[in-house]
Design a protein around this motif. Structure first.
Motif, mmCIF file in Angstrom:
data_model
loop_
_atom_site.group_PDB
_atom_site.id
_atom_site.type_symbol
_atom_site.label_atom_id
_atom_site.label_comp_id
_atom_site.label_asym_id
_atom_site.label_seq_id
_atom_site.Cartn_x
_atom_site.Cartn_y
_atom_site.Cartn_z
ATOM 1 N N TYR A 122 13.198 -42.233 19.302
ATOM 2 C CA TYR A 122 13.492 -40.968 19.961
ATOM 3 C C TYR A 122 12.215 -40.187 20.222
ATOM 4 O O TYR A 122 11.260 -40.251 19.444
ATOM 5 C CB TYR A 122 14.445 -40.127 19.105
ATOM 6 N N GLU A 123 12.242 -39.456 21.342
ATOM 7 C CA GLU A 123 11.150 -38.566 21.722
ATOM 8 C C GLU A 123 11.683 -37.138 21.807
ATOM 9 O O GLU A 123 12.845 -36.915 22.136
ATOM 10 C CB GLU A 123 10.557 -38.966 23.074
ATOM 11 N N THR A 124 10.814 -36.183 21.527
ATOM 12 C CA THR A 124 11.218 -34.784 21.547
ATOM 13 C C THR A 124 11.408 -34.323 22.986
ATOM 14 O O THR A 124 10.518 -34.491 23.824
ATOM 15 C CB THR A 124 10.172 -33.908 20.853
ATOM 16 N N LEU A 125 12.572 -33.737 23.264
ATOM 17 C CA LEU A 125 12.869 -33.223 24.595
ATOM 18 C C LEU A 125 12.590 -31.729 24.679
ATOM 19 O O LEU A 125 11.830 -31.281 25.524
ATOM 20 C CB LEU A 125 14.332 -33.509 24.951
ATOM 21 N N TYR A 126 13.197 -30.933 23.801
ATOM 22 C CA TYR A 126 12.969 -29.494 23.749
ATOM 23 C C TYR A 126 12.975 -29.059 22.296
ATOM 24 O O TYR A 126 13.672 -29.651 21.451
ATOM 25 C CB TYR A 126 14.060 -28.718 24.513
ATOM 26 N N GLU A 154 27.686 -36.721 28.948
ATOM 27 C CA GLU A 154 28.369 -37.109 30.183
ATOM 28 C C GLU A 154 27.518 -38.040 31.029
ATOM 29 O O GLU A 154 28.044 -38.907 31.731
ATOM 30 C CB GLU A 154 28.715 -35.857 30.983
ATOM 31 N N ALA A 155 26.171 -37.879 30.959
ATOM 32 C CA ALA A 155 25.281 -38.738 31.741
ATOM 33 C C ALA A 155 25.012 -40.077 31.063
ATOM 34 O O ALA A 155 24.350 -40.941 31.665
ATOM 35 C CB ALA A 155 23.961 -38.022 32.011
ATOM 36 N N GLY A 156 25.489 -40.293 29.830
ATOM 37 C CA GLY A 156 25.258 -41.554 29.131
ATOM 38 C C GLY A 156 23.857 -41.708 28.562
ATOM 39 O O GLY A 156 23.382 -42.826 28.375
ATOM 40 N N ILE A 157 23.184 -40.606 28.249
ATOM 41 C CA ILE A 157 21.837 -40.645 27.676
ATOM 42 C C ILE A 157 21.946 -40.418 26.172
ATOM 43 O O ILE A 157 22.530 -39.426 25.722
ATOM 44 C CB ILE A 157 20.928 -39.575 28.322
ATOM 45 N N ASP A 158 21.395 -41.338 25.381
ATOM 46 C CA ASP A 158 21.415 -41.202 23.929
ATOM 47 C C ASP A 158 20.520 -40.044 23.508
ATOM 48 O O ASP A 158 19.385 -39.918 23.982
ATOM 49 C CB ASP A 158 20.936 -42.494 23.262
ATOM 50 N N PHE A 159 21.022 -39.221 22.606
ATOM 51 C CA PHE A 159 20.253 -38.076 22.146
ATOM 52 C C PHE A 159 20.552 -37.835 20.678
ATOM 53 O O PHE A 159 21.515 -38.372 20.110
ATOM 54 C CB PHE A 159 20.584 -36.828 22.971
ATOM 55 N N ASP A 160 19.726 -37.026 20.080
ATOM 56 C CA ASP A 160 19.881 -36.651 18.684
ATOM 57 C C ASP A 160 19.391 -35.225 18.518
ATOM 58 O O ASP A 160 18.552 -34.747 19.290
ATOM 59 C CB ASP A 160 19.093 -37.602 17.780
ATOM 60 N N VAL A 161 19.919 -34.553 17.529
ATOM 61 C CA VAL A 161 19.557 -33.161 17.246
ATOM 62 C C VAL A 161 18.802 -33.135 15.927
ATOM 63 O O VAL A 161 19.198 -33.796 14.955
ATOM 64 C CB VAL A 161 20.810 -32.261 17.191
ATOM 65 N N GLY A 162 17.699 -32.392 15.895
ATOM 66 C CA GLY A 162 16.892 -32.299 14.699
ATOM 67 C C GLY A 162 17.627 -31.628 13.559
ATOM 68 O O GLY A 162 18.698 -31.016 13.731
ATOM 69 N N VAL A 196 15.654 -37.418 22.640
ATOM 70 C CA VAL A 196 16.297 -38.443 23.459
ATOM 71 C C VAL A 196 15.578 -39.765 23.229
ATOM 72 O O VAL A 196 14.467 -39.798 22.665
ATOM 73 C CB VAL A 196 16.279 -38.070 24.955
ATOM 74 N N ALA A 197 16.202 -40.858 23.671
ATOM 75 C CA ALA A 197 15.613 -42.179 23.514
ATOM 76 C C ALA A 197 14.313 -42.288 24.302
ATOM 77 O O ALA A 197 14.116 -41.630 25.334
ATOM 78 C CB ALA A 197 16.598 -43.252 23.971
ATOM 79 N N ALA A 198 13.396 -43.095 23.773
ATOM 80 C CA ALA A 198 12.098 -43.265 24.421
ATOM 81 C C ALA A 198 12.282 -43.822 25.827
ATOM 82 O O ALA A 198 13.047 -44.757 26.049
ATOM 83 C CB ALA A 198 11.223 -44.210 23.585
ATOM 84 N N GLY A 199 11.584 -43.212 26.778
ATOM 85 C CA GLY A 199 11.677 -43.627 28.168
ATOM 86 C C GLY A 199 12.684 -42.856 28.978
ATOM 87 O O GLY A 199 12.711 -42.987 30.210
ATOM 88 N N THR A 245 13.026 -39.431 28.740
ATOM 89 C CA THR A 245 12.672 -38.005 28.711
ATOM 90 C C THR A 245 12.639 -37.413 30.106
ATOM 91 O O THR A 245 13.201 -36.334 30.361
ATOM 92 C CB THR A 245 11.313 -37.829 28.027
ATOM 93 N N ALA A 246 11.976 -38.094 31.052
ATOM 94 C CA ALA A 246 11.852 -37.561 32.411
ATOM 95 C C ALA A 246 13.224 -37.435 33.081
ATOM 96 O O ALA A 246 13.527 -36.420 33.712
ATOM 97 C CB ALA A 246 10.930 -38.453 33.242
ATOM 98 N N ARG A 247 14.053 -38.451 32.922
ATOM 99 C CA ARG A 247 15.389 -38.401 33.526
ATOM 100 C C ARG A 247 16.224 -37.273 32.928
ATOM 101 O O ARG A 247 16.919 -36.547 33.645
ATOM 102 C CB ARG A 247 16.087 -39.738 33.312
ATOM 103 N N ALA A 248 16.138 -37.097 31.601
ATOM 104 C CA ALA A 248 16.916 -36.038 30.958
ATOM 105 C C ALA A 248 16.453 -34.660 31.407
ATOM 106 O O ALA A 248 17.272 -33.765 31.656
ATOM 107 C CB ALA A 248 16.800 -36.171 29.442
ATOM 108 N N ARG A 249 15.156 -34.467 31.536
ATOM 109 C CA ARG A 249 14.664 -33.150 31.965
ATOM 110 C C ARG A 249 15.046 -32.852 33.410
ATOM 111 O O ARG A 249 15.370 -31.709 33.747
ATOM 112 C CB ARG A 249 13.147 -33.097 31.783
ATOM 113 N N MET A 250 14.998 -33.857 34.282
ATOM 114 C CA MET A 250 15.426 -33.641 35.664
ATOM 115 C C MET A 250 16.905 -33.294 35.729
ATOM 116 O O MET A 250 17.326 -32.398 36.484
ATOM 117 C CB MET A 250 15.132 -34.886 36.491
ATOM 118 N N LEU A 251 17.711 -33.984 34.931
ATOM 119 C CA LEU A 251 19.148 -33.713 34.920
ATOM 120 C C LEU A 251 19.435 -32.312 34.397
ATOM 121 O O LEU A 251 20.250 -31.571 34.964
ATOM 122 C CB LEU A 251 19.862 -34.762 34.065
#
Length: 547
Positions: A46-50, A67-75, A83-86, A88-94
């Motif tokens: 996982y990589e830090t998103l926000y 809903e978008a099917g992106i794996d995520f976790d909360v600290g 979010v999962a590595a790789g 991050t860019a897609r999640a931020r755009m969404l």
């Protein structure tokens, strides 16, 4: 195949309930180890998103990513999203498209974090402006089609040496995904003007995220080039949408293209008309004048004689001619009111003066509909039907000078979208290095468990059950239990000589390696049953003496 199954079942029965239970436990443990290893080794990195988010934003972000099917976790602190590595860019755009995160602490909650001690009037004014901007931004984002908004407000300042008071102004930047952005911009202008004291709507400027000016200056409802262009674009978009709705079920969305050009007249017209009805009249006033005149005239004449020249003599006048007249006049004036109607018409809309439509249809699609043996005449007839359909959907008027052109052409593949270059080999390896390492480790664990656990167990099942234990231990068993120098070799030979065994198996090799020393085995036998062990030794000694 049935014989092998029967052999396997008979071998399993020969193991006994205790051994089967042990084997089932070992199999369960092996499967559990494999499952835990798979989950642990193949969990995504996982990589830090926000970081530093509000709980409400964390919930909304989690719903969108789920809903978008992106794996995520909360600290653990509840304010960090990973979010999962790789991804991050897609999640931020969404999330940026959805206007998240929104917890910038720019609303009236700013006053909750501001202390009353040491706060100057300037800081209070700045905090008030920031809070007002944040609240207006949140309200604008609640409008349908507005994904994000940012507001800048300049309030009026009072100065002692300034003759003219500075008027407040505002600027708004929105990210809009709807169709009619101009109408939304006008609503936003009035919203901001009503929320800021002494602010007029014509001093609010609205732009979109692409830098296009949506509303500025005077009310754009007046006649202007920008209003004309906006109306033309709206009319063309509506006509093009009508063509798509009519042809998509028949041809498909990718088998035709339509282009519309509309000439719009937005001139403001004012017509005043007064209509008189001569057949409808009403007497408004009547004036009557009557005049009677009567005139009588008599003339006296003095005769010319000598008496007129005598002193103190007065001549007598004689009667002269007489005349009389009489005149009667009557005059009547009648005023009539004529019925009239006054019509004033003011037109501030628009009218469509001319329309040109061009539609191209994929020839391969028409061929597929008509069949491979379709003739050019059939294709031409089908194009004519499509032309009639387009004319009916767009409100075609030949008297107005409208023009429609429908052609059947061959489409070129690859023009609808721009090909996106994929990542290079090094980038792909760098992105999935952790996953490759986890996969390799998992394969090694599975191999070790299968080689040292499942393989001996399978060999034992195939070889068959061990021979039934005798009432008394055999000579070979006692010999293997004794502490002789060549005990290991003798035990191996005796095991190989047992009936029903074709040779040493991998399970026997494993048992041979894990078997304790002969002294320990003999001591264990003595601890279990001393008398039984003594009887076995005496019987063995007697057999040796006889031999």
């Amino acid at each position: 195949m049935p014989e092998q199954i029967q052999t396997l079942i008979s071998n399993l029965k020969g193991f006994g309930t205790k051994r089967l239970a042990i084997m089932a436990g070992i199999a369960a443990i092996v499967m559990a180890v494999i499952g835990v290893g798979a989950l642990y080794l193949n969990r995504p990195a996982y990589e830090t998103l926000y970081v530093g988010l509000e709980r409400s934003d964390v919930n909304q972000i989690g719903m969108v990513l789920g809903e978008a099917g992106i794996d995520f976790d909360v600290g653990a602190d509840g304010t960090t999203v990973l979010v999962a590595a790789g991804a991050t860019a897609r999640a931020r755009m969404l999330l940026a498209e959805k206007g998240l995160p929104t917890s910038a602490n720019a609303g009236y909650e700013l006053f909750d974090n501001v202390g009353s001690l040491g706060l100057t009037s300037f800081m209070q004014q700045i905090t008030r402006v920031r809070a007002l901007e944040g609240e207006i931004s949140r309200t604008i984002q609640s409008i349908s089609g507005v994904k994000a908004a940012r507001v800048h407000i300049v309030l009026s300042e009072r100065a002692n040496f300034r003759r003219e008071e500075q008027q407040p102004s505002a600027s708004v930047v929105i990210r809009y995904s709807g169709i009619d952005a101009g109408r939304t911009a006008m609503s936003i202008r009035h919203l901001v003007a009503a929320a800021v004291p002494a602010l007029s709507a014509d001093r609010v400027t609205v732009l979109d995220s692409a830098g296009s000016l949506l509303a500025s200056g005077d009310d754009p409802s007046n006649t202007s080039a920008a209003r004309t262009l906006g109306i033309e674009q709206s009319v063309e978009a509506q006509i093009g949408d009508n063509i798509r709705r009519a042809l998509t079920p028949y041809l498909g969305p990718d088998n035709f293209r339509a282009s519309v050009k509309a000439d719009i007249n937005t001139d403001t017209r004012q017509i005043e008309e007064t209509i008189y009805d001569p057949d409808s009249r009403v007497e408004r006033s009547v004036q009557s004048v009557r005049n009677n005149e009567s005139n009588a005239q008599t003339q006296a004449s003095t005769p010319a004689s000598v008496e007129q020249n005598l002193p103190e003599t007065q001549a007598q006048a004689t009667a002269g001619p007489q005349s009389s007249s009489q005149n009667d006049r009557k005059e009547e004036i009648t005023n009539y009111e004529i019925n009239s109607k006054r019509v004033a018409t003011v037109s501030n809309g628009y009218s469509l003066t001319r329309m040109s439509i061009a539609v191209v249809v994929n020839r391969d699609r028409l061929t597929a509909i008509l069949g491979k043996d379709a003739t050019p005449e059939q294709v031409t007839a089908r194009v004519a039907e499509i032309k009639k359909m387009v004319a009916s959907a767009t409100g075609f008027d030949e008297k107005r000078g409208d023009n429609i052109d429908v052609s059947s052409v061959e489409f070129i593949d690859g023009l609808d979208g721009t090909p996106v270059e994929g990542p290079s080999m090094l980038e792909s390896l760098g992105r999935y290095t952790g996953s490759l390492i986890n996969a390799g480790a998992f394969i090694i664990v599975v191999f070790l468990v299968a080689f040292f656990g499942l393989r001996p167990m399978a060999s034992a099942l195939i070889a068959g059950p061990a021979p039934a234990a005798l009432a008394e231990p055999s000579f070979e068993e006692v010999q293997r239990a004794l502490p002789t120098p060549d005990g290991e070799a003798a035990g191996a030979q005796a095991t190989a000589a047992l009936p029903g065994r074709g040779g040493p198996t991998p399970l026997d090799d494993l048992r041979q390696k894990l078997r304790p020393a002969p002294q320990e085995r003999l001591a264990r036998m003595v601890d279990l049953n001393e008398e039984r062990t003594a009887q076995i030794l005496r019987k063995w000694a007697a057999q040796e003496a006889v031999g």
